[in-house]
Write a protein that holds these residues in place. Structure first.
Motif, mmCIF file in Angstrom:
data_model
loop_
_atom_site.group_PDB
_atom_site.id
_atom_site.type_symbol
_atom_site.label_atom_id
_atom_site.label_comp_id
_atom_site.label_asym_id
_atom_site.label_seq_id
_atom_site.Cartn_x
_atom_site.Cartn_y
_atom_site.Cartn_z
ATOM 1 N N LEU A 19 6.072 -1.509 -0.805
ATOM 2 C CA LEU A 19 5.066 -0.593 -1.348
ATOM 3 C C LEU A 19 3.685 -0.883 -0.763
ATOM 4 O O LEU A 19 2.912 0.044 -0.490
ATOM 5 N N ALA A 20 3.397 -2.159 -0.541
ATOM 6 C CA ALA A 20 2.117 -2.515 0.067
ATOM 7 C C ALA A 20 2.045 -2.025 1.508
ATOM 8 O O ALA A 20 1.008 -1.525 1.963
ATOM 9 N N ALA A 21 3.145 -2.160 2.239
ATOM 10 C CA ALA A 21 3.176 -1.683 3.631
ATOM 11 C C ALA A 21 2.971 -0.178 3.698
ATOM 12 O O ALA A 21 2.259 0.331 4.569
ATOM 13 N N ALA A 22 3.602 0.544 2.771
ATOM 14 C CA ALA A 22 3.508 2.002 2.755
ATOM 15 C C ALA A 22 2.190 2.483 2.174
ATOM 16 O O ALA A 22 1.753 3.607 2.450
ATOM 17 N N GLY A 23 1.562 1.653 1.352
ATOM 18 C CA GLY A 23 0.306 2.040 0.730
ATOM 19 C C GLY A 23 0.462 3.120 -0.314
ATOM 20 O O GLY A 23 -0.472 3.887 -0.573
ATOM 21 N N THR A 24 1.648 3.197 -0.930
ATOM 22 C CA THR A 24 1.892 4.225 -1.936
ATOM 23 C C THR A 24 3.029 3.806 -2.856
ATOM 24 O O THR A 24 3.888 3.007 -2.466
ATOM 25 N N THR A 25 2.997 4.334 -4.076
ATOM 26 C CA THR A 25 4.110 4.155 -5.002
ATOM 27 C C THR A 25 4.795 5.494 -5.265
ATOM 28 O O THR A 25 5.753 5.547 -6.036
ATOM 29 N N ASP A 26 4.311 6.543 -4.633
ATOM 30 C CA ASP A 26 4.923 7.865 -4.776
ATOM 31 C C ASP A 26 6.235 7.900 -4.001
ATOM 32 O O ASP A 26 6.261 7.569 -2.811
ATOM 33 N N ARG A 27 7.328 8.298 -4.665
ATOM 34 C CA ARG A 27 8.646 8.215 -4.034
ATOM 35 C C ARG A 27 8.750 9.115 -2.808
ATOM 36 O O ARG A 27 9.281 8.711 -1.777
ATOM 37 N N ALA A 28 8.257 10.326 -2.899
ATOM 38 C CA ALA A 28 8.345 11.246 -1.763
ATOM 39 C C ALA A 28 7.558 10.717 -0.567
ATOM 40 O O ALA A 28 8.019 10.769 0.583
ATOM 41 N N ALA A 29 6.356 10.193 -0.831
ATOM 42 C CA ALA A 29 5.535 9.645 0.251
ATOM 43 C C ALA A 29 6.188 8.397 0.838
ATOM 44 O O ALA A 29 6.141 8.171 2.049
ATOM 45 N N LEU A 30 6.823 7.605 -0.026
ATOM 46 C CA LEU A 30 7.491 6.392 0.442
ATOM 47 C C LEU A 30 8.677 6.747 1.346
ATOM 48 O O LEU A 30 8.894 6.108 2.379
ATOM 49 N N ALA B 14 13.395 -6.123 14.722
ATOM 50 C CA ALA B 14 11.985 -6.335 15.071
ATOM 51 C C ALA B 14 11.089 -5.401 14.269
ATOM 52 O O ALA B 14 9.977 -5.775 13.857
ATOM 53 N N ILE B 15 11.562 -4.188 14.024
ATOM 54 C CA ILE B 15 10.792 -3.238 13.231
ATOM 55 C C ILE B 15 10.763 -3.654 11.768
ATOM 56 O O ILE B 15 9.728 -3.548 11.096
ATOM 57 N N VAL B 16 11.894 -4.155 11.270
ATOM 58 C CA VAL B 16 11.942 -4.637 9.883
ATOM 59 C C VAL B 16 10.977 -5.810 9.721
ATOM 60 O O VAL B 16 10.237 -5.899 8.734
ATOM 61 N N ARG B 17 10.965 -6.702 10.694
ATOM 62 C CA ARG B 17 10.053 -7.855 10.669
ATOM 63 C C ARG B 17 8.606 -7.364 10.624
ATOM 64 O O ARG B 17 7.788 -7.871 9.838
ATOM 65 N N TRP B 18 8.287 -6.385 11.466
ATOM 66 C CA TRP B 18 6.927 -5.841 11.498
ATOM 67 C C TRP B 18 6.549 -5.237 10.150
ATOM 68 O O TRP B 18 5.436 -5.442 9.650
ATOM 69 N N LEU B 19 7.473 -4.516 9.528
ATOM 70 C CA LEU B 19 7.208 -3.883 8.238
ATOM 71 C C LEU B 19 6.891 -4.940 7.176
ATOM 72 O O LEU B 19 5.943 -4.782 6.396
ATOM 73 N N VAL B 20 7.682 -6.009 7.153
ATOM 74 C CA VAL B 20 7.452 -7.073 6.167
ATOM 75 C C VAL B 20 6.102 -7.744 6.404
ATOM 76 O O VAL B 20 5.335 -7.986 5.462
ATOM 77 N N GLN B 21 5.800 -8.045 7.654
ATOM 78 C CA GLN B 21 4.528 -8.692 7.959
ATOM 79 C C GLN B 21 3.359 -7.797 7.576
ATOM 80 O O GLN B 21 2.363 -8.268 7.012
ATOM 81 N N ARG B 22 3.474 -6.509 7.844
ATOM 82 C CA ARG B 22 2.427 -5.563 7.463
ATOM 83 C C ARG B 22 2.259 -5.546 5.941
ATOM 84 O O ARG B 22 1.143 -5.574 5.432
ATOM 85 N N GLY B 23 3.359 -5.500 5.221
ATOM 86 C CA GLY B 23 3.299 -5.454 3.772
ATOM 87 C C GLY B 23 2.666 -6.699 3.178
ATOM 88 O O GLY B 23 1.869 -6.619 2.233
ATOM 89 N N ARG B 24 3.008 -7.863 3.707
ATOM 90 C CA ARG B 24 2.440 -9.112 3.193
ATOM 91 C C ARG B 24 0.937 -9.175 3.458
ATOM 92 O O ARG B 24 0.167 -9.648 2.613
ATOM 93 N N ILE B 25 0.508 -8.700 4.628
ATOM 94 C CA ILE B 25 -0.925 -8.694 4.947
ATOM 95 C C ILE B 25 -1.663 -7.717 4.032
ATOM 96 O O ILE B 25 -2.714 -8.049 3.461
#
Length: 214
Positions: free
Chosen positions: A99-110, A189-200
Motif C-alpha cells: 500500500l505504501a508503494a502504491a500510495g493508495t488504499t483504494d482497491r481499484a487504484a491499487l 527483480a521487479i518484485v524486489r523493486w516494489l518492496v524496496q519502494r514500499g519500505r522507503i
C-alpha cells in the motif's frame, strides 16, 4: 495462508482467505483447452482472455497433490492448497509495504498500480493481510529482502481460484493481478523493486508524521 510440508490442516473459512530468473511465457499450455488465437491486427494473434485464464488454471493445478480435489476446493471454498517449489515460488509481502508503494488504499487504484508495476500475477490474502506475488522457481535460491519471505519447496499455500478477482464471500483471498496465461510469472527483480519502494515510502511517511507530531 501458507503452511509447511507436514501440516495437515486443510480448514478453510467459507465466510470471510520454471526455473529461470525472469518472466516466463512458456511451460505446459494444455493446447486442447484453447479455441485458437484471434487476429487483432494483420499478422498479430492474441489468445482470448478466457483461454489464457483456463490455461493458467490448468498450469496452477499441476502444483496440487490431487487435481480433482483442488478443483473441488476451488469450487466450494474459493481457495485450494498448492505446493510452492514445483511450478512456482511465491513472495509474501506485508500489505502495508504494498500500500505504501502504491500510495493508495483504494482497491481499484491499487489494482491499476499493481497491474502496471508488477506485470505479473499477485493475489491478496485478507486473513494474513499480505500480498503474494508468483515468481519463478529460482527466486527462492537468492531472495533476501527484509520483511518478506519467498515460499519455496515444502510450503503449501492457499491459492484462490483463477476466477476470483475481487472479494468473495467464500474466502479471504482474491487475485489483484490475475495470471495472464500458463507460467506467466512476476520478474523477481521487479518484485524486489516494489518492496524496496514500499519500505522507503513507508519510512518517509512515518518520518513526516513524527515531524508533524513534534
Amino acid at each position: 495462508m501458507a503452511s509447511h510440508d507436514g501440516v495437515q490442516d486443510r480448514t478453510y473459512d467459507p465466510g470471510p482467505a520454471a526455473e529461470n530468473g525472469g518472466r516466463t511465457r512458456g511451460g505446459p499450455t494444455g493446447s486442447a483447452l484453447f479455441n485458437g488465437p484471434v487476429e487483432a491486427d494483420p499478422g498479430v494473434f492474441v489468445h482470448p482472455r478466457s483461454d489464457r485464464a483456463a490455461g493458467a488454471e490448468t498450469w496452477l493445478i499441476l502444483a496440487a497433490r490431487d487435481a480433482h480435489q483442488a478443483r473441488r476446493e476451488w469450487a466450494e471454498y474459493g481457495v485450494a492448497l498448492l505446493r510452492c517449489g514445483t511450478s512456482f515460488t511465491t513472495v509474501r509481502i506485508p500489505a502495508d509495504i504494498v500500500l505504501a508503494a502504491a500510495g493508495t488504499t483504494d482497491r481499484a487504484a491499487l489494482v491499476t498500480y499493481l497491474t502496471t508495476a508488477l506485470d505479473g500475477p499477485c493475489f491478496f490474502d485478507g486473513n494474513g493481510q499480505a500480498f503474494y506475488a508468483l515468481t519463478p522457481l529460482s527466486t527462492a535460491h537468492r531472495w533476501d529482502v527484509p520483511e518478506t519471505e519467498c515460499l519455496g519447496a515444502d510450503f503449501y499455500l492457499g491459492v484462490p481460484a483463477t476466477t476470483i478477482t475481487e472479494p468473495d464471500p467464500r474466502c479471504a483471498a482474491y487475485w489483484v493481478v490475475p495470471m495472464d496465461g500458463p507460467a506467466a510469472l512476476c520478474d523477481p527483480a521487479i518484485v524486489r523493486w516494489l518492496v524496496q519502494r514500499g519500505r522507503i515510502q513507508r519510512s518517509e511517511a512515518a518520518a513526516w508524521e513524527a515531524g508533524e507530531d513534534a
